[in-house]
Motif scaffolding. Structure first.
Motif, PDB file in Angstrom:
ATOM      1  N   UNK A  26      -5.273  11.625  -0.082  1.00  0.00           N
ATOM      2  CA  UNK A  26      -5.620  10.218   0.068  1.00  0.00           C
ATOM      3  C   UNK A  26      -5.876   9.557  -1.277  1.00  0.00           C
ATOM      4  N   UNK A  27      -6.097  10.324  -2.312  1.00  0.00           N
ATOM      5  CA  UNK A  27      -6.377   9.747  -3.629  1.00  0.00           C
ATOM      6  C   UNK A  27      -5.139   9.074  -4.194  1.00  0.00           C
ATOM      7  N   UNK A  28      -3.969   9.636  -3.924  1.00  0.00           N
ATOM      8  CA  UNK A  28      -2.744   9.127  -4.513  1.00  0.00           C
ATOM      9  C   UNK A  28      -2.044   8.090  -3.645  1.00  0.00           C
ATOM     10  N   UNK A  29      -2.506   7.877  -2.435  1.00  0.00           N
ATOM     11  CA  UNK A  29      -1.940   6.881  -1.536  1.00  0.00           C
ATOM     12  C   UNK A  29      -2.991   5.791  -1.364  1.00  0.00           C
ATOM     13  N   UNK A  30      -2.693   4.574  -1.797  1.00  0.00           N
ATOM     14  CA  UNK A  30      -3.684   3.502  -1.844  1.00  0.00           C
ATOM     15  C   UNK A  30      -4.200   3.145  -0.453  1.00  0.00           C
TER      16      UNK A  30
END
Length: 95
Positions: A26-30
């Motif tokens: 979830x960190x890399x998908x806004x």
């Protein structure tokens, strides 16, 4: 004697038939990051409404983040509610 053709090696947890199989977390998908933040705010506000002493004793430090999320959920609840509704429609109908 013919050897069978094996499929190429896949990383564990990867799904080729999934629509969003390239995202790692979830960190890399806004959009996923926003969803996690909204869920954290709503959860902390709910926990504080049930048992205020759990979050009030940790107002500073690393665990103070949960107290701050609860305060945001309490004070900005109309805005958080609107964001939750918009995020729900986005997840349900845009993907």
């Amino acid at each position: 004697n013919v050897l069978p053709v094996l499929p190429p090696f896949q990383r564990p947890g990867r799904c080729d038939s999934c629509p969003d199989s390239d995202s790692e977390s979830a960190i890399f998908n806004f959009q996923s990051l926003l969803t996690v933040i909204l869920l954290l705010i709503c959860t902390c506000a709910y926990i504080r409404s049930l048992a205020p002493s759990l979050l009030d004793k940790n107002k500073t430090g690393v665990l103070g983040v949960f107290w701050k999320c609860a305060r945001i959920g309490e004070r900005k609840s109309p805005y958080v509610a609107v964001c939750c509704i918009v995020m729900a429609f986005s997840i349900l109908f845009m993907q």
